[in-house]
Motif scaffolding. Structure first.
Motif, mmCIF file in Angstrom:
data_model
loop_
_atom_site.group_PDB
_atom_site.id
_atom_site.type_symbol
_atom_site.label_atom_id
_atom_site.label_comp_id
_atom_site.label_asym_id
_atom_site.label_seq_id
_atom_site.Cartn_x
_atom_site.Cartn_y
_atom_site.Cartn_z
ATOM 1 N N THR A 53 -1.929 10.495 2.901
ATOM 2 C CA THR A 53 -0.870 9.480 2.885
ATOM 3 C C THR A 53 -1.430 8.139 2.445
ATOM 4 O O THR A 53 -0.800 7.423 1.650
ATOM 5 N N ILE A 54 -2.609 7.783 2.934
ATOM 6 C CA ILE A 54 -3.236 6.519 2.520
ATOM 7 C C ILE A 54 -3.575 6.576 1.035
ATOM 8 O O ILE A 54 -3.393 5.603 0.300
ATOM 9 N N PRO A 101 6.489 3.408 7.013
ATOM 10 C CA PRO A 101 5.810 3.531 8.302
ATOM 11 C C PRO A 101 6.598 2.876 9.430
ATOM 12 O O PRO A 101 7.317 1.897 9.216
ATOM 13 N N TRP A 124 -2.509 7.798 10.670
ATOM 14 C CA TRP A 124 -2.390 7.943 9.223
ATOM 15 C C TRP A 124 -3.261 9.105 8.759
ATOM 16 O O TRP A 124 -4.365 9.297 9.260
ATOM 17 N N ARG A 125 -2.772 9.836 7.777
ATOM 18 C CA ARG A 125 -3.537 10.918 7.168
ATOM 19 C C ARG A 125 -4.202 10.388 5.899
ATOM 20 O O ARG A 125 -3.667 9.502 5.236
ATOM 21 N N ARG A 126 -5.328 10.961 5.578
ATOM 22 C CA ARG A 126 -6.052 10.570 4.372
ATOM 23 C C ARG A 126 -5.152 10.680 3.146
ATOM 24 O O ARG A 126 -5.091 9.781 2.311
ATOM 25 N N LEU A 160 -0.316 6.082 -0.804
ATOM 26 C CA LEU A 160 0.100 4.694 -0.670
ATOM 27 C C LEU A 160 -0.725 3.795 -1.579
ATOM 28 O O LEU A 160 -0.180 2.944 -2.284
ATOM 29 N N CYS A 199 -7.381 4.145 11.672
ATOM 30 C CA CYS A 199 -5.985 3.705 11.858
ATOM 31 C C CYS A 199 -5.433 4.206 13.191
ATOM 32 O O CYS A 199 -4.618 5.136 13.258
ATOM 33 N N ALA A 226 -8.412 6.295 7.330
ATOM 34 C CA ALA A 226 -7.480 7.112 8.124
ATOM 35 C C ALA A 226 -7.986 7.273 9.549
ATOM 36 O O ALA A 226 -7.215 7.138 10.506
ATOM 37 N N GLN A 236 2.556 2.754 13.429
ATOM 38 C CA GLN A 236 1.738 3.012 12.242
ATOM 39 C C GLN A 236 1.291 1.707 11.586
ATOM 40 O O GLN A 236 0.165 1.614 11.089
ATOM 41 N N LEU A 275 -2.485 0.638 11.028
ATOM 42 C CA LEU A 275 -2.995 0.282 9.705
ATOM 43 C C LEU A 275 -3.647 -1.097 9.731
ATOM 44 O O LEU A 275 -4.712 -1.299 9.137
#
Length: 135
Positions: free
Chosen positions: A51-52, A64, A47-49, A55, A35, A32, A68, A72
Motif C-alpha cells: 500500500t505504501i 486512510p 500499513w502494508r508495504r 501510495l 507505521c 510499513a 492510519q 503514518l
C-alpha cells in the motif's frame, strides 16, 4: 486552468511519503513496520508495504482512516497535522489555507481551483476573523 482544475489527481500525501522516505533513507518495508499508531501500539503496523508502495507512486488507494494517519505520521516522523493536511488535499480536495501571519487556519474545499479573486476573498475573510478574535 490549473492541473487540478483540469482533473489531474492530487498527490500531496504521495509526495510527502516519497520525500520523507528519501530524507530518512527508508525502504517500503521499514516504513510499513514503523507505521504504528502511537495511541494503540498493540494493534501493530497499520500499513502494508504494498500500500505504501502504491501510495508513493501516486496510484489510487483507499483513503486512510485517522489511526492510519497517526501511524503514518509516526513512521514518517512528522507531526500529525502535516499528514492530515496532505491526506485532506489528496483524498478530499480540502486545502489548508493559512493567514499571512500564520495565526489563522481555514480548511477550504477546492481552494487551489478557485480563481485568484475568490482566493483573495477567502484570505480577506480569514483576516477579518483574526481581527475579531483579537478584540
Amino acid at each position: 486552468m490549473t492541473a487540478e482544475a483540469a482533473g489531474a489527481p492530487r498527490t500531496d500525501l504521495s509526495d510527502l511519503v516519497r520525500q520523507r522516505m528519501q530524507e530518512l533513507g527508508l525502504s517500503f518495508r521499514t516504513l510499513a513496520d514503523a507505521c504504528i499508531d502511537p495511541e494503540n501500539p498493540e494493534d501493530g503496523p497499520l500499513w502494508r508495504r504494498s500500500t505504501i508502495d502504491a501510495l508513493s507512486k501516486g496510484q489510487r488507494i483507499k483513503a486512510p482512516d485517522f489511526p492510519q494517519l497517526r501511524a503514518l505520521a509516526a513512521g514518517l516522523r512528522v507531526p500529525i497535522w502535516q499528514v492530515q493536511e496532505a491526506a485532506g488535499s489528496q483524498f478530499l480536495h480540502i486545502d489548508t489555507v493559512w493567514s499571512a501571519d500564520g495565526r489563522v487556519r481555514a480548511l477550504v474545499e477546492g481552494f487551489r481551483e478557485m480563481s485568484r479573486e475568490d482566493q483573495d476573498k477567502v484570505m480577506a475573510l480569514m483576516e477579518s476573523r483574526r481581527q475579531v478574535r483579537q478584540r
